[in-house]
Motif scaffolding. Sequence first.
Motif, PDB file in Angstrom:
ATOM      1  N   LEU A  44      49.060  -1.816  30.239  1.00  0.00           N
ATOM      2  CA  LEU A  44      47.956  -0.980  29.755  1.00  0.00           C
ATOM      3  C   LEU A  44      47.060  -1.756  28.797  1.00  0.00           C
ATOM      4  CD1 LEU A  44      46.439   1.667  29.564  1.00  0.00           C
ATOM      5  CD2 LEU A  44      48.105   2.425  27.877  1.00  0.00           C
ATOM      6  N   VAL A  45      47.661  -2.467  27.859  1.00  0.00           N
ATOM      7  CA  VAL A  45      46.872  -3.249  26.908  1.00  0.00           C
ATOM      8  C   VAL A  45      46.111  -4.357  27.649  1.00  0.00           C
ATOM      9  CG1 VAL A  45      46.995  -4.826  24.946  1.00  0.00           C
ATOM     10  CG2 VAL A  45      48.302  -2.719  24.933  1.00  0.00           C
ATOM     11  N   GLY A  46      46.763  -5.029  28.568  1.00  0.00           N
ATOM     12  CA  GLY A  46      46.101  -6.068  29.354  1.00  0.00           C
ATOM     13  C   GLY A  46      44.966  -5.515  30.199  1.00  0.00           C
ATOM     14  N   LEU A  47      45.198  -4.373  30.789  1.00  0.00           N
ATOM     15  CA  LEU A  47      44.162  -3.721  31.600  1.00  0.00           C
ATOM     16  C   LEU A  47      42.969  -3.330  30.740  1.00  0.00           C
ATOM     17  CD1 LEU A  47      43.385  -2.496  34.371  1.00  0.00           C
ATOM     18  CD2 LEU A  47      44.551  -0.421  33.638  1.00  0.00           C
ATOM     19  N   ALA A  48      43.246  -2.739  29.591  1.00  0.00           N
ATOM     20  CA  ALA A  48      42.168  -2.345  28.682  1.00  0.00           C
ATOM     21  C   ALA A  48      41.373  -3.563  28.227  1.00  0.00           C
ATOM     22  CB  ALA A  48      42.738  -1.605  27.476  1.00  0.00           C
ATOM     23  N   TYR A  49      42.068  -4.655  27.946  1.00  0.00           N
ATOM     24  CA  TYR A  49      41.404  -5.893  27.517  1.00  0.00           C
ATOM     25  C   TYR A  49      40.566  -6.479  28.664  1.00  0.00           C
ATOM     26  CZ  TYR A  49      40.760 -10.652  25.823  1.00  0.00           C
ATOM     27  OH  TYR A  49      40.211 -11.848  25.443  1.00  0.00           O
ATOM     28  N   ALA A  50      41.132  -6.523  29.855  1.00  0.00           N
ATOM     29  CA  ALA A  50      40.457  -7.142  31.000  1.00  0.00           C
ATOM     30  C   ALA A  50      39.181  -6.411  31.401  1.00  0.00           C
ATOM     31  CB  ALA A  50      41.410  -7.210  32.187  1.00  0.00           C
ATOM     32  N   VAL A  51      39.202  -5.093  31.343  1.00  0.00           N
ATOM     33  CA  VAL A  51      38.015  -4.327  31.762  1.00  0.00           C
ATOM     34  C   VAL A  51      37.211  -3.807  30.585  1.00  0.00           C
ATOM     35  CG1 VAL A  51      38.969  -3.728  34.006  1.00  0.00           C
ATOM     36  CG2 VAL A  51      39.294  -2.186  32.102  1.00  0.00           C
ATOM     37  N   ASN A  52      37.584  -4.256  29.380  1.00  0.00           N
ATOM     38  CA  ASN A  52      36.849  -3.929  28.154  1.00  0.00           C
ATOM     39  C   ASN A  52      36.723  -2.420  27.935  1.00  0.00           C
ATOM     40  OD1 ASN A  52      35.615  -4.669  25.789  1.00  0.00           O
ATOM     41  ND2 ASN A  52      33.584  -4.789  26.693  1.00  0.00           N
ATOM     42  N   LEU A  53      37.853  -1.711  28.065  1.00  0.00           N
ATOM     43  CA  LEU A  53      37.871  -0.264  27.832  1.00  0.00           C
ATOM     44  C   LEU A  53      37.813   0.035  26.341  1.00  0.00           C
ATOM     45  CD1 LEU A  53      40.742   0.947  30.176  1.00  0.00           C
ATOM     46  CD2 LEU A  53      38.317   1.367  30.473  1.00  0.00           C
ATOM     47  N   ALA A  54      37.182   1.115  26.002  1.00  0.00           N
ATOM     48  CA  ALA A  54      37.224   1.589  24.617  1.00  0.00           C
ATOM     49  C   ALA A  54      38.541   2.336  24.437  1.00  0.00           C
ATOM     50  CB  ALA A  54      36.046   2.519  24.344  1.00  0.00           C
ATOM     51  N   TYR A  55      39.250   2.024  23.369  1.00  0.00           N
ATOM     52  CA  TYR A  55      40.512   2.694  23.098  1.00  0.00           C
ATOM     53  C   TYR A  55      40.258   4.112  22.615  1.00  0.00           C
ATOM     54  CZ  TYR A  55      42.488  -2.028  23.122  1.00  0.00           C
ATOM     55  OH  TYR A  55      42.872  -3.294  23.474  1.00  0.00           O
ATOM     56  N   PRO A  56      41.181   5.033  22.899  1.00  0.00           N
ATOM     57  CA  PRO A  56      41.047   6.393  22.345  1.00  0.00           C
ATOM     58  C   PRO A  56      41.024   6.318  20.820  1.00  0.00           C
ATOM     59  CG  PRO A  56      42.822   6.279  23.963  1.00  0.00           C
ATOM     60  CD  PRO A  56      42.375   4.890  23.717  1.00  0.00           C
ATOM     61  N   LYS A  57      40.174   7.110  20.187  1.00  0.00           N
ATOM     62  CA  LYS A  57      40.006   7.035  18.730  1.00  0.00           C
ATOM     63  C   LYS A  57      41.317   7.190  17.968  1.00  0.00           C
ATOM     64  CE  LYS A  57      35.186   8.245  18.466  1.00  0.00           C
ATOM     65  NZ  LYS A  57      34.157   8.840  17.671  1.00  0.00           N
ATOM     66  N   LYS A  58      42.155   8.119  18.385  1.00  0.00           N
ATOM     67  CA  LYS A  58      43.406   8.353  17.667  1.00  0.00           C
ATOM     68  C   LYS A  58      44.388   7.184  17.811  1.00  0.00           C
ATOM     69  CE  LYS A  58      43.315  13.359  17.761  1.00  0.00           C
ATOM     70  NZ  LYS A  58      43.983  14.588  18.181  1.00  0.00           N
ATOM     71  N   LEU A  59      44.230   6.379  18.843  1.00  0.00           N
ATOM     72  CA  LEU A  59      45.150   5.266  19.088  1.00  0.00           C
ATOM     73  C   LEU A  59      44.495   3.898  18.920  1.00  0.00           C
ATOM     74  CD1 LEU A  59      46.965   6.672  22.248  1.00  0.00           C
ATOM     75  CD2 LEU A  59      47.808   6.605  19.905  1.00  0.00           C
ATOM     76  N   ARG A  60      43.314   3.872  18.366  1.00  0.00           N
ATOM     77  CA  ARG A  60      42.548   2.634  18.260  1.00  0.00           C
ATOM     78  C   ARG A  60      43.321   1.514  17.570  1.00  0.00           C
ATOM     79  NH1 ARG A  60      37.977   1.459  14.058  1.00  0.00           N
ATOM     80  NH2 ARG A  60      37.636  -0.706  14.582  1.00  0.00           N
ATOM     81  N   TYR A  61      43.887   1.817  16.420  1.00  0.00           N
ATOM     82  CA  TYR A  61      44.575   0.781  15.654  1.00  0.00           C
ATOM     83  C   TYR A  61      45.904   0.382  16.303  1.00  0.00           C
ATOM     84  CZ  TYR A  61      40.978   1.760  12.271  1.00  0.00           C
ATOM     85  OH  TYR A  61      39.758   1.930  11.663  1.00  0.00           O
TER      86      TYR A  61
END
Length: 91
Positions: A44-61
């Motif tokens: 999930l973290v790799g996918l979010a990084y690869a496609v430059n997804l914005a993280y959900p606000k509550k889980l951003r950090y």
Amino acid sequence: IQKDHTTQKIKIYTVEGSDDVGIVLEVLKVATALDNIPRACCMLVGLAYAVNLAYPKKLRYTFEVFQKLLLKLDCSKLSLKVNSLKNKLLT
């Protein structure tokens, strides 16, 4: 999976009674058969990084710590909160 799509845009799911673990983005299964939760977290973290997804606000950090401190992806750009945590961990 279907009933939670309005409140949860990014989700790791498990199927009770099965070893199926996967990732859902905006109601679409984007990864299945990941075998376990730790692998799903990394994917999930790799996918979010690869496609430059914005993280959900509550889980951003939480995602930022996974990505930048644990996986060392783009670790030169830390938020103030995560940089403070990093400094505490190093002392």
